[in-house]
Motif scaffolding. Sequence first.
Motif, PDB file in Angstrom:
ATOM      1  N   ASP A  45       0.823  -1.213   0.000  1.00  0.00           N
ATOM      2  CA  ASP A  45       0.000   0.000   0.000  1.00  0.00           C
ATOM      3  C   ASP A  45       0.850   1.252   0.000  1.00  0.00           C
ATOM      4  OD1 ASP A  45      -2.591  -1.155   0.285  1.00  0.00           O
ATOM      5  OD2 ASP A  45      -2.097  -1.637   2.364  1.00  0.00           O
ATOM      6  N   CYS A  46       0.262   2.342  -0.506  1.00  0.00           N
ATOM      7  CA  CYS A  46       0.921   3.634  -0.352  1.00  0.00           C
ATOM      8  C   CYS A  46       1.025   3.905   1.146  1.00  0.00           C
ATOM      9  CB  CYS A  46       0.119   4.726  -1.050  1.00  0.00           C
ATOM     10  SG  CYS A  46       0.903   6.336  -0.916  1.00  0.00           S
ATOM     11  N   ALA A  47      -0.100   3.774   1.845  1.00  0.00           N
ATOM     12  CA  ALA A  47      -0.093   3.886   3.307  1.00  0.00           C
ATOM     13  C   ALA A  47      -0.924   2.758   3.891  1.00  0.00           C
ATOM     14  CB  ALA A  47      -0.678   5.221   3.742  1.00  0.00           C
ATOM     15  N   MET A  61       5.564   4.300 -10.129  1.00  0.00           N
ATOM     16  CA  MET A  61       4.274   4.826  -9.676  1.00  0.00           C
ATOM     17  C   MET A  61       4.300   6.344  -9.491  1.00  0.00           C
ATOM     18  SD  MET A  61       3.017   1.744  -9.388  1.00  0.00           S
ATOM     19  CE  MET A  61       1.345   2.059  -8.892  1.00  0.00           C
ATOM     20  N   HIS A  62       5.283   6.822  -8.705  1.00  0.00           N
ATOM     21  CA  HIS A  62       5.180   8.192  -8.191  1.00  0.00           C
ATOM     22  C   HIS A  62       5.466   9.293  -9.207  1.00  0.00           C
ATOM     23  CE1 HIS A  62       4.934   5.894  -4.486  1.00  0.00           C
ATOM     24  NE2 HIS A  62       4.206   6.914  -4.068  1.00  0.00           N
ATOM     25  N   GLY A  63       6.043   8.924 -10.356  1.00  0.00           N
ATOM     26  CA  GLY A  63       6.224   9.932 -11.404  1.00  0.00           C
ATOM     27  C   GLY A  63       5.096   9.895 -12.431  1.00  0.00           C
ATOM     28  N   ILE A  72       6.582  -1.008  -6.072  1.00  0.00           N
ATOM     29  CA  ILE A  72       5.240  -0.814  -6.626  1.00  0.00           C
ATOM     30  C   ILE A  72       4.188  -0.620  -5.541  1.00  0.00           C
ATOM     31  CG2 ILE A  72       3.460  -1.990  -8.003  1.00  0.00           C
ATOM     32  CD1 ILE A  72       5.814  -3.251  -9.541  1.00  0.00           C
ATOM     33  N   GLU A  73       3.244   0.301  -5.797  1.00  0.00           N
ATOM     34  CA  GLU A  73       2.099   0.439  -4.892  1.00  0.00           C
ATOM     35  C   GLU A  73       0.976  -0.435  -5.415  1.00  0.00           C
ATOM     36  OE1 GLU A  73       2.994   4.682  -2.776  1.00  0.00           O
ATOM     37  OE2 GLU A  73       1.526   4.695  -4.393  1.00  0.00           O
ATOM     38  N   LEU A  74       0.613  -1.412  -4.625  1.00  0.00           N
ATOM     39  CA  LEU A  74      -0.354  -2.406  -5.090  1.00  0.00           C
ATOM     40  C   LEU A  74      -1.156  -2.941  -3.918  1.00  0.00           C
ATOM     41  CD1 LEU A  74       0.973  -5.281  -4.018  1.00  0.00           C
ATOM     42  CD2 LEU A  74       2.417  -4.976  -5.986  1.00  0.00           C
ATOM     43  N   VAL A  99      -4.805   7.790  -0.114  1.00  0.00           N
ATOM     44  CA  VAL A  99      -3.569   8.436  -0.548  1.00  0.00           C
ATOM     45  C   VAL A  99      -3.351   8.127  -2.032  1.00  0.00           C
ATOM     46  CG1 VAL A  99      -2.292   8.972   1.548  1.00  0.00           C
ATOM     47  CG2 VAL A  99      -2.474   6.614   0.843  1.00  0.00           C
ATOM     48  N   ASP A 100      -2.265   7.400  -2.383  1.00  0.00           N
ATOM     49  CA  ASP A 100      -1.988   7.175  -3.801  1.00  0.00           C
ATOM     50  C   ASP A 100      -2.733   5.962  -4.349  1.00  0.00           C
ATOM     51  OD1 ASP A 100      -0.276   9.297  -3.912  1.00  0.00           O
ATOM     52  OD2 ASP A 100       1.541   8.114  -3.625  1.00  0.00           O
ATOM     53  N   PRO A 101      -3.057   6.009  -5.662  1.00  0.00           N
ATOM     54  CA  PRO A 101      -3.760   4.893  -6.307  1.00  0.00           C
ATOM     55  C   PRO A 101      -2.855   3.669  -6.478  1.00  0.00           C
ATOM     56  CG  PRO A 101      -3.152   6.556  -7.924  1.00  0.00           C
ATOM     57  CD  PRO A 101      -2.805   7.131  -6.597  1.00  0.00           C
TER      58      PRO A 101
HETATM   59 CO    CO Z   1       2.627   6.694  -2.593  1.00  0.00          CO
END
Ligand code: CO
Length: 452
Positions: A72-74, A355-357, A397-399, A427-429
């Motif tokens: 997760d992002c968070a 992910m973050h860019g 990776i955010e997953l 937060v992030d997808p």
């Molecule tokens: Co994030």
Amino acid sequence: MRTTDLTTWHPASWQAKTAQQQPRYPDASALERAIAELSRLPPIVVSWEVDALRERLAAAQRGEAFLLQGGDCAETFEGCESDKIAKQLKILLQMSLVLLHGLKKPVIRVGRMAGQYAKPRSADTETRDGVTLPSYRGDLVNHPEFTAEARTPDPTLLLRGYERAALTLNFTRALVAGGFADLHHPEYWDLGFVHHSPLKDAFERIATSIADSLDFLEGMSGRRVHEATHAGFFASHEGLVLHYEQAQARFIPRQNRWYDLSTHMPWIGMRTAQLDGAHIEFFRGIANPVGVKIGAAMDDEWLQGLVATLNPQNVPGRLALIHRFGAKEIERALPRMINAVRETGHSVLWICDPMHGNTETSTGGLKTRRFDNILKEIDLAFRIHRDLGSVLGGVHIELTGEDVTECTGGARGLSDADLQRAYRSTVDPRLNYEQSLELALLIAERAHARRA
Ligand code: CO
Ligand code: PEP
């Protein structure tokens, strides 16, 4: 190995520097009490695991292994549930199996788990209807509700976060030790809702082929192939809230050095990687493998300073540079950075965070990312490293193992309109279960094609 000049560094030496992104605790004595309590509790991880991970990351740095870091992002405290944790572990295990098969090298699995409870924010405060309150910085710091009480940073949450991290890692370790991560039994990792997915067939073919190869090898040798099949699982999080990390720094006399035993592999975020800042000061003094997120705005001097400060002895596996440029920027930024690091004469582990860019806003106003851009950035990262004689040692990776709709694209072609259906991240997808597995299959397929 000595990563640190012990005459100037100590776990609180960061406090003399400028610390970005820190909560302002109104009650200093409550903070002192929380830190004192956290300091005497047992560590979440132990030093020999940290050393083992560093050795394995050294192999990834040489191109002999590959790191899969994801989650997760968070994390949230509420999300600390057996079903969610098991699903997160399952998707990471499935992806690691697919990558092992495609890349033909051991895959090191590191979760963004068991401590990923704090987030950097673009502003310290948030204003609604003329009322200004501290920003929500993650469950380790405060609560999301927009009331003064909820938003006031509460140091006892450092203890609650430590406990949730320990519960998460305890359950994960038990699953992994109990055979859940055993490649002989990929059927344990089935995520019920994907029965109709075409990806399931592709995955099952790979899983069966690996299980068959193992049976064959073990039949021939008369021994279990334990090392490769029982590969462990490690934890990581952004080392953002320095009081939390400081309280879990431990001196290990046998090794004569300090470790941050809140996790195996902390990383320093983009917003807190200033050379003269508090985060670099804290993390230069510990022996863990450490990641730093790097972006196009970092000049050569900054990058070279990170390498010199965080890994003065050039210890293999100690420093990971996690680049996050975006599919549009990577061709411009990455070659320069590879050359800048090369000039230092030191080696690093290069990791691609695709992910973050690549974050954008959907037509409906939601924060999203396109599957194609994520894949493209990974493709370009492999190609650029290869062209320059460098090694891409892993992906970050955010997953999630759940069936959410937060990123668009993928085999099901999720559109902007689909995002409303199951957008759960605050937060992030994240890539959902299918998109994550698809990404691993595509990375594996391309690696296979390169060898052919
Ligand atoms: Co994030
Ligand atoms: C993150 O990994 O969630 C994050 C905030 O990343 P970065 O520091 O690269 O922006």
